[in-house]
Enzyme design. Structure first.
Site, PDB file in Angstrom:
ATOM      1  N   LYS A   1      -4.586  49.173 -24.672  1.00 20.57           N
ATOM      2  CA  LYS A   1      -3.646  48.120 -25.606  1.00 20.57           C
ATOM      3  C   LYS A   1      -3.294  49.044 -26.660  1.00 20.57           C
ATOM      4  CE  LYS A   1      -7.148  46.216 -28.703  1.00 20.57           C
ATOM      5  NZ  LYS A   1      -7.471  45.212 -29.655  1.00 20.57           N
TER       6      LYS A   1
ATOM      7  N   ASN B   1       3.949  23.581 -18.912  1.00 19.46           N
ATOM      8  CA  ASN B   1       3.088  22.589 -18.326  1.00 19.46           C
ATOM      9  C   ASN B   1       1.846  23.370 -17.504  1.00 19.46           C
ATOM     10  OD1 ASN B   1       4.058  20.421 -19.264  1.00 19.46           O
ATOM     11  ND2 ASN B   1       4.991  19.572 -17.554  1.00 19.46           N
TER      12      ASN B   1
ATOM     13  N   PHE C   1      10.755  18.803 -23.357  1.00 25.17           N
ATOM     14  CA  PHE C   1       9.255  18.889 -23.822  1.00 25.17           C
ATOM     15  C   PHE C   1       8.525  17.903 -24.473  1.00 25.17           C
ATOM     16  CE2 PHE C   1      11.707  23.169 -23.472  1.00 25.17           C
ATOM     17  CZ  PHE C   1      10.982  23.723 -22.462  1.00 25.17           C
TER      18      PHE C   1
ATOM     19  N   LYS D   1      14.344  -3.771 -15.814  1.00 23.04           N
ATOM     20  CA  LYS D   1      14.211  -2.851 -16.781  1.00 23.04           C
ATOM     21  C   LYS D   1      15.110  -3.155 -17.990  1.00 23.04           C
ATOM     22  CE  LYS D   1      11.470   1.405 -16.943  1.00 23.04           C
ATOM     23  NZ  LYS D   1      11.450   2.751 -16.281  1.00 23.04           N
TER      24      LYS D   1
ATOM     25  N   CYS E   1     -14.703  45.104 -23.288  1.00 27.69           N
ATOM     26  CA  CYS E   1     -15.082  43.758 -23.346  1.00 27.69           C
ATOM     27  C   CYS E   1     -14.654  42.785 -22.208  1.00 27.69           C
ATOM     28  CB  CYS E   1     -14.850  43.186 -24.809  1.00 27.69           C
ATOM     29  SG  CYS E   1     -15.591  44.206 -26.013  1.00 27.69           S
TER      30      CYS E   1
ATOM     31  N   GLY F   1       1.901  41.299 -18.276  1.00 29.97           N
ATOM     32  CA  GLY F   1       1.517  42.862 -18.496  1.00 29.97           C
ATOM     33  C   GLY F   1       1.277  43.367 -17.395  1.00 29.97           C
TER      34      GLY F   1
ATOM     35  N   LYS G   1       9.802  25.138 -18.426  1.00 30.90           N
ATOM     36  CA  LYS G   1       9.144  24.101 -18.336  1.00 30.90           C
ATOM     37  C   LYS G   1       7.927  24.088 -17.882  1.00 30.90           C
ATOM     38  CE  LYS G   1       8.448  19.591 -18.621  1.00 30.90           C
ATOM     39  NZ  LYS G   1       7.900  19.063 -20.050  1.00 30.90           N
TER      40      LYS G   1
HETATM   41  N1  NAD Z   1       6.883  11.609 -19.183  1.00 34.62           N
HETATM   42  C1  NAD Z   1       7.040  12.866 -19.754  1.00 34.62           C
HETATM   43  O1  NAD Z   1       6.109  12.860 -20.704  1.00 34.62           O
HETATM   44  C2  NAD Z   1       7.931  13.808 -19.448  1.00 34.62           C
HETATM   45  C3  NAD Z   1       8.164  14.805 -20.411  1.00 34.62           C
HETATM   46  C4  NAD Z   1       8.976  15.852 -20.133  1.00 34.62           C
HETATM   47  C5  NAD Z   1       9.726  15.752 -18.868  1.00 34.62           C
HETATM   48  N2  NAD Z   1       9.396  14.631 -17.939  1.00 34.62           N
HETATM   49  C6  NAD Z   1      10.296  14.595 -16.893  1.00 34.62           C
HETATM   50  O2  NAD Z   1      11.271  13.978 -17.235  1.00 34.62           O
HETATM   51  C7  NAD Z   1      11.802  13.108 -15.861  1.00 34.62           C
HETATM   52  C8  NAD Z   1      11.693  11.755 -16.102  1.00 34.62           C
HETATM   53  O3  NAD Z   1      10.315  11.297 -16.565  1.00 34.62           O
HETATM   54  P1  NAD Z   1       9.979   9.892 -16.973  1.00 34.62           P
HETATM   55  O4  NAD Z   1       8.610   9.890 -17.611  1.00 34.62           O
HETATM   56  O5  NAD Z   1      11.013   9.477 -18.170  1.00 34.62           O
HETATM   57  O6  NAD Z   1       9.981   8.806 -15.774  1.00 34.62           O
HETATM   58  P2  NAD Z   1      10.077   7.434 -15.663  1.00 34.62           P
HETATM   59  O7  NAD Z   1       9.511   7.041 -14.522  1.00 34.62           O
HETATM   60  O8  NAD Z   1       9.324   6.850 -16.668  1.00 34.62           O
HETATM   61  O9  NAD Z   1      11.564   7.055 -15.816  1.00 34.62           O
HETATM   62  C9  NAD Z   1      12.485   7.287 -14.859  1.00 34.62           C
HETATM   63  C10 NAD Z   1      13.432   6.273 -14.771  1.00 34.62           C
HETATM   64  O10 NAD Z   1      14.332   6.692 -13.828  1.00 34.62           O
HETATM   65  C11 NAD Z   1      14.823   5.209 -13.107  1.00 34.62           C
HETATM   66  N3  NAD Z   1      15.693   5.646 -11.795  1.00 34.62           N
HETATM   67  C12 NAD Z   1      15.149   6.213 -10.609  1.00 34.62           C
HETATM   68  N4  NAD Z   1      16.068   6.682  -9.925  1.00 34.62           N
HETATM   69  C13 NAD Z   1      17.415   6.284 -10.519  1.00 34.62           C
HETATM   70  C14 NAD Z   1      18.707   6.122 -10.181  1.00 34.62           C
HETATM   71  N5  NAD Z   1      19.060   6.474  -9.025  1.00 34.62           N
HETATM   72  N6  NAD Z   1      19.624   5.699 -10.953  1.00 34.62           N
HETATM   73  C15 NAD Z   1      19.337   5.352 -12.320  1.00 34.62           C
HETATM   74  N7  NAD Z   1      17.871   5.373 -12.741  1.00 34.62           N
HETATM   75  C16 NAD Z   1      17.195   5.748 -11.810  1.00 34.62           C
HETATM   76  C17 NAD Z   1      13.590   4.556 -12.910  1.00 34.62           C
HETATM   77  O11 NAD Z   1      14.069   3.263 -12.605  1.00 34.62           O
HETATM   78  C18 NAD Z   1      12.689   4.734 -14.280  1.00 34.62           C
HETATM   79  O12 NAD Z   1      13.055   3.919 -15.170  1.00 34.62           O
HETATM   80  C19 NAD Z   1      10.776  13.616 -14.781  1.00 34.62           C
HETATM   81  O13 NAD Z   1      11.171  14.888 -14.082  1.00 34.62           O
HETATM   82  C20 NAD Z   1       9.406  14.110 -15.332  1.00 34.62           C
HETATM   83  O14 NAD Z   1       8.642  15.035 -14.828  1.00 34.62           O
HETATM   84  C21 NAD Z   1       8.528  13.612 -18.383  1.00 34.62           C
END
Ligand code: NAD
Length: 423
Positions: free
Chosen positions: A327, A210, A154, A34, A269, A262, A206
């Site tokens: 209410k 979701n 978010f 990557k 209704c 609440g 968060k």
């Molecule tokens: N994807 C979304 O839309 C979104 C939105 C809000 C929050 N999140 C949250 O954010 C977090 C990341 O989500 P994402 O979609 O970016 O995940 P992702 O899988 O796209 O990216 C995670 C990255 O972390 C890297 N990684 C894993 N272990 C590692 C380590 N020890 N050191 C360095 N890099 C490491 C992986 O190689 C990967 O590139 C999750 O907790 C997810 O739930 C995601």
């Protein structure tokens, strides 16, 4: 300077977003392939705008590193953005987080205060209950020689750049003021409302977001199954017409007032119509589980209120009930939660109950004839009791917060902040 660990959707967007705002950012990912793609100016997943921004900031404000040593030494804050996938039992796999944090801690010199920011999504209680002790096991003291905050993200995939650069709110969970303030300072350039809350609250927000979205989607899907089982219903048209309800768009009575906790819904209704649609659907063949849960939860929340009061107030004490209408701005008491709750309190031996409602007092007494005393005014009720139980969110109870808060308050409409609440 900032280090971002884990360069996926969230991490890469965060790193480039801070770079765009003028910060110097180090980016690190455990996946070397990557990193090599990033170095070639390619984003290895589809996300509009990120490729151009990557090319703009690479080796300027944004530096990708294969070794964290210098990045950690030079950074004031380290954003952890690694994945938090589900395990088979539904719990979250925190191994990527602990691996990333361990890697960081091994490179931190304790004389320099740095803040670890958990941006990955983790269940409420994780940062305080698991991550904090994990960091402390390396000999660090949170708030003294290291900072720890939660900063949930978010953004939506497909709109990641737009969402990150123009956030509608920024949430910072903290246990020590110093790290909360440092992170707030970093985010000030985004000109968005910043909320500093407890760690658990930040993590909860968060999931609140979701799980609401997930529930709404399942609600819509369940309704489509109900419609199909009844037949001759134009589902597409029905949903488009639902979307025209002015409550989606704001005042008066915006949809937000329905997405607020609440002590149960009532009135003429909602209970009647929900039960009727369940019955009608079952007659045709589909048993709507979400709607059945809706009714069940509405009963459970009243049971919770009763158990909570009974568990905390002696039977001989006088209890003041604030609000009887189902209410605010209504004198309707049909199926009001207050009826079930007061009746259950009486059944459990709490016979010393006085109630006040700005409009519904007479209706309530005439309809239900319960052995309770009516108070002529809010001040009259407050002068007679130590405990008050709020069951309707009347403006009068918000306007008189100060005098109400002199009592022990069971705030089941969540009118006041946490410190004032007995629950
Ligand atoms: N994807 C979304 O839309 C979104 C939105 C809000 C929050 N999140 C949250 O954010 C977090 C990341 O989500 P994402 O979609 O970016 O995940 P992702 O899988 O796209 O990216 C995670 C990255 O972390 C890297 N990684 C894993 N272990 C590692 C380590 N020890 N050191 C360095 N890099 C490491 C992986 O190689 C990967 O590139 C999750 O907790 C997810 O739930 C995601």
């Amino acid at each position: 300077m900032i280090t971002v660990i884990g360069l996926g959707f969230v991490g890469l967007t965060t790193a480039l977003g801070f770079s765009e705002k003028g910060y110097r950012v180090y980016g690190y990912d455990i996946d070397e392939k990557k990193l090599n793609r990033f170095k070639a100016g390619e984003v290895p997943f589809y996300e509009p705008i990120l490729d151009k921004t990557l090319q703009k900031h690479s080796n300027n404000n944004f530096m990708m590193v294969k070794n964290l040593e210098d990045a950690i030494k030079n950074s004031e804050m380290i954003f952890i953005c690694v994945g938090t996938p589900s395990k088979e039992d539904g719990s979250v796999d925190l191994s990527y987080i602990s691996e990333a944090i361990k890697n960081v801690l091994e490179k931190i010199c304790k004389s320099q205060y740095k803040v670890i920011v958990i941006k990955s999504t983790v269940p409420p209680g994780t940062t305080e209950g698991i991550i904090k002790p994990f960091i402390e096991s390396f000999g660090f003291e949170i708030g003294k020689n290291i900072g720890l905050t939660s900063n949930p993200e978010f953004l939506r995939e497909g709109y990641a750049w737009e969402d990150f650069m123009k956030p509608d709110r920024i949430v910072i969970g903290e246990i020590d003021n110093k790290s909360g303030q440092l992170i707030e300072n970093v985010y000030k350039v985004f000109n968005a409302p910043i909320y500093r809350v407890s760690l658990n609250t930040a993590e909860f927000i968060k999931y609140l977001s979701n799980t609401l979205l997930a529930t709404l989607i399942s609600y819509a899907n369940e309704q489509s199954l109900i419609a199909k089982s009844i037949g001759s219903i134009d589902i597409k048209k029905a949903f488009h017409i639902l979307h025209l309800d002015k409550r989606w768009f704001g005042e008066p009575a915006a949809m937000t007032s329905y997405v607020y906790p609440g002590c149960g819904f009532g009135g003429y209704c909602l209970p009647k119509d929900t039960k009727a649609l369940i019955k009608r659907s079952k007659e045709t063949s589909y048993s709507p589980k979400l709607l059945e849960s809706t009714i069940n939860i509405n009963e459970s929340i009243k049971d919770f209120v009763v158990c909570d009061v009974v568990g905390k107030v002696n039977k001989n004490e006088k209890i003041g009930i604030l609000g009887l209408a189902f209410k605010p701005n209504s004198d309707d008491v049909r199926d009001t939660p207050a009826k079930a709750i007061i009746q259950a309190l009486i059944n459990k031996g709490h016979k010393n109950i006085i109630a006040y409602d700005p409009l519904a007092m007479n209706n309530f007494q005439e309809t239900y004839q319960l052995p309770i005393v009516s108070a002529a005014s809010l001040t009259s009720l407050l002068s007679q009791v130590k405990y008050v139980v709020i069951l309707t969110s009347w403006d009068e109870f918000i306007e008189n917060t100060t005098i109400i808060k002199e009592k022990v308050v069971f705030d089941y409409r969540y009118l006041y902040d946490l410190k004032s609440s007995f629950c």
